[in-house]
Each structure stands twice: as structure tokens, then as C-alpha cells.
Design an enzyme around this catalytic site. Structure first.
Site, short mmCIF file in Angstrom:
data_model
loop_
_atom_site.label_atom_id
_atom_site.label_comp_id
_atom_site.label_asym_id
_atom_site.label_seq_id
_atom_site.Cartn_x
_atom_site.Cartn_y
_atom_site.Cartn_z
N ILE A 83 0.86 -1.18 0.00
CA ILE A 83 0.00 0.00 0.00
C ILE A 83 0.89 1.23 0.00
O ILE A 83 2.09 1.15 0.31
CB ILE A 83 -0.96 0.01 1.21
CG1 ILE A 83 -0.18 -0.13 2.54
CG2 ILE A 83 -1.99 -1.10 1.09
CD1 ILE A 83 -1.08 -0.12 3.77
N ASP A 84 0.34 2.37 -0.36
CA ASP A 84 1.12 3.59 -0.47
C ASP A 84 1.75 3.97 0.87
O ASP A 84 1.23 3.63 1.94
CB ASP A 84 0.23 4.76 -0.93
CG ASP A 84 -0.23 4.60 -2.37
OD1 ASP A 84 0.39 3.82 -3.10
OD2 ASP A 84 -1.21 5.28 -2.74
N ARG A 85 2.84 4.72 0.78
CA ARG A 85 3.58 5.16 1.96
C ARG A 85 2.65 5.84 2.99
O ARG A 85 2.75 5.60 4.19
CB ARG A 85 4.68 6.14 1.52
CG ARG A 85 5.47 6.77 2.65
CD ARG A 85 6.43 7.82 2.08
NE ARG A 85 7.17 8.49 3.13
CZ ARG A 85 8.32 8.04 3.64
NH1 ARG A 85 8.84 6.93 3.19
NH2 ARG A 85 8.94 8.70 4.59
#
Length: 315
Positions: free
Chosen positions: A144-146
Site C-alpha cells: 500500500i502507499d507510503r
């Protein structure tokens, strides 16, 4: 000459892929030259085909420059693991990633990533020792995104990674998210079908209402859980897994995520403490295929994030 024995976690993969994993800085051109020049022996016989599939117990003699071989030393060995484990068994971890932590090394974070902490955790437990492995290390099956918080799957062995990856490809790991969006969608429960095209240069996606060349179908189901006059809390089920699917889709229909500076001009608006996209990977449910013995015990299991900001967990 380097001698290696194929271990359980090395088996069932192509010879060329194995050699790429156990070497550092070896150009593809030189790798295949080594193969053509009969510099690789498997069980005493020259193998020149990189597609050869390795088996547990195979003995490899590699007449290659030893400078290319990976050292067992790595930064995670001295890292004090700081991770939240939502679920764990002998085969996998379900981790709760906090906002601001990258899943893998990137331009913003070179070390101390989620996978580094997972390796350190398993190393401290005695479940992973890089000195006893050749090509396998614990690996994330999804990411998942940062600046998205929530659940990430981590495989402890190669077979589990294979099965989890196949389950994800076949949409048999059901993913649920929660998000805060501006405004209130007209329908309390609906499914958005849009078409997303990656723009690699801009590191974002373009959204279309109808099929478009190079765009992939993105199906997003949502339910409005609450609305406070400005912001809605949504429960979201992904029926496809596209890059930035949730962020781009809801921005496109006029309800951008709170704090999302990529798909809406909201950088200066810090609402309810969110200076980043208000998005949580909330739950995963495993659906194991009939006849699939590996991980069959997970069938129907639902794992929920429990350490997220309370605003996501109110309903």
C-alpha cells in the site's frame, strides 16, 4: 567456483531467476553468457538453459566471478523491529503498517522499511536466518502507499508467497478499506465502474467514465457509514486492484479523500488531523480455491486492523 545446494525455498523456480537472486550487480548479458559458456553445472551436468526448473537438493557448481555473490549481511540484522502484528501463523504475517512508512525501499526511504522490520522481527524470533537461505527472504505479497495505513500480507516462505500471490491475482483475497471523503455521495451504497490509465511520468492515474485505450477497468463498491455535515466515512470493497484506485475514483466523482494532495488541491487543509490521504486498508478476507491444500485453513478468515485512528473504526 561457487557451490550451492538448492534448499526448499529455492526450489520450483527457473535457474536464471535463482542466479539473479543470489548475485549482486551481475548483468543479464553476462549471466546468459555464463550459461552459454557452460559455466553452470546442476548435479554434475552442464545446464545452458536458464528456464531449467530447480528442485530441492539440486547441487550447483557455478564457475563465475565470486564478487557477484550476495553477502548475508544486511541492515535489518541490527534493526530493532517495530511492527504491529494483526495475525500470525507459521506461514504468514498480517502486518498493520503506519502512515509514513514505505513497504519497500524507495526514493524517500532506503532502509527501515516495513519489509526490513518484518525480516528483523522474524530474525529475532529465530524464524529467518539469511545465512541459511540462498535466494529467499520473507516478502510482502501486497503493498500500500507510503501514506496509507493498514494491513499488508507478508509470506514467511516461498510456497506461501506463491499461493498468496496467486490468490491476490485471482481476487481471492478480498480487500476492504475505510476512507474519509469530502461531501456525501448521493447514493448511500453504490458501485463505481471507471477506467484508469497510468501516467508513469506524473506518477498518478487518469480516470475515464467510458472504456479508453490503455485504461483498465476499476470497480469500487462503497457504503456511507456516517456523515457529519462536511466529511463522510466510507467503507469500501475493491473488486479490482488498480494503482491509486480509491483516491482517483472518488476524486473523479467529486468526493476526494481528506488530505489527498495528489488528486485534489487540498494540501493546505488539515482536516481532523490528516495532512495525507485519509485512507486505511481495513480488512482482508481469504478465499482459498477448492482443492488448494496450501493455506486451506485460512478459507473464510477475516483479519481487521485494530490500531488505526479511532475515526476509521467508529462503525
Amino acid at each position: 567456483m561457487k557451490k550451492l545446494v538448492v534448499l526448499k525455498n529455492d526450489a520450483s523456480q527457473r535457474l536464471d531467476k535463482f542466479l539473479k537472486k543470489v548475485t549482486v550487480g551481475l548483468p543479464d548479458s553476462l549471466l546468459y553468457k555464463y550459461l552459454r559458456k557452460k559455466c553452470v553445472k546442476v548435479n554434475g551436468k552442464h545446464v545452458t538453459d536458464g528456464a531449467y526448473v530447480l528442485h530441492e537438493g539440486d547441487e550447483l557448481n557455478l564457475y563465475m566471478n565470486e564478487d557477484f555473490f550476495v553477502s548475508a549481511e544486511d541492515s535489518f540484522l541490527t534493526l530493532t523491529p517495530e511492527i504491529d502484528v494483526a495475525y500470525e501463523d507459521e506461514h504468514l504475517l498480517v502486518l498493520e503498517k503506519p502512515v509514513g512508512l514505505s513497504c519497500h525501499a524507495d526514493d524517500l526511504q532506503k532502509s527501515g522499511t516495513l519489509i526490513d522490520h518484518a525480516k528483523a522481527y522474524l530474525y529475532r524470533k529465530g524464524e529467518y536466518d539469511p545465512a541459511k537461505e540462498q535466494s529467499f527472504a520473507p516478502a510482502l505479497a501486497n503493498r500500500i502507499d507510503r501514506n496509507t495505513a493498514g494491513l499488508v500480507l507478508c509470506a514467511k516462505d516461498a510456497e506461501t508467497l506463491r499461493v498468496l500471490s496467486e490468490m491476490i491475482r485471482a481476487h481471492r483475497v478480498e480487500k476492504e478499506y475505510r476512507a474519509l471523503v469530502y461531501g456525501k455521495p448521493e447514493k448511500a451504497h453504490d458501485t463505481l465502474t471507471l477506467y484508469l490509465e497510468k501516467d508513469e511520468e506524473a506518477r498518478r492515474v487518469k480516470v475515464y467514465d467510458a472504456p479508453h485505450p490503455n485504461a483498465k477497468t476499476a470497480v469500487t463498491e462503497y457504503e456511507v457509514l456516517s456523515f457529519d455535515g462536511e466529511v463522510s466515512l466510507l467503507h469500501i470493497r475493491l473488486h479490482t486492484g488498480r494503482t491509486h484506485q480509491i483516491r482517483a475514483s472518488f476524486s473523479h466523482v467529486g468526493h476526494p479523500l481528506v488530505g489527498d494532495g495528489k488528486y485534489a488541491d487540498l494540501r493546505s487543509r488539515d482536516v481532523r488531523g490528516f495532512s495525507h490521504q485519509a485512507l486505511l486498508s481495513y480488512a482482508v478476507t481469504f478465499r482459498v480455491a477448492q482443492g488448494e491444500e496450501a493455506l486451506a485453513y485460512l478459507d473464510g478468515m477475516r483479519v481487521i486492523a485494530r490500531h488505526a485512528p479511532r475515526i476509521f473504526l467508529e462503525k
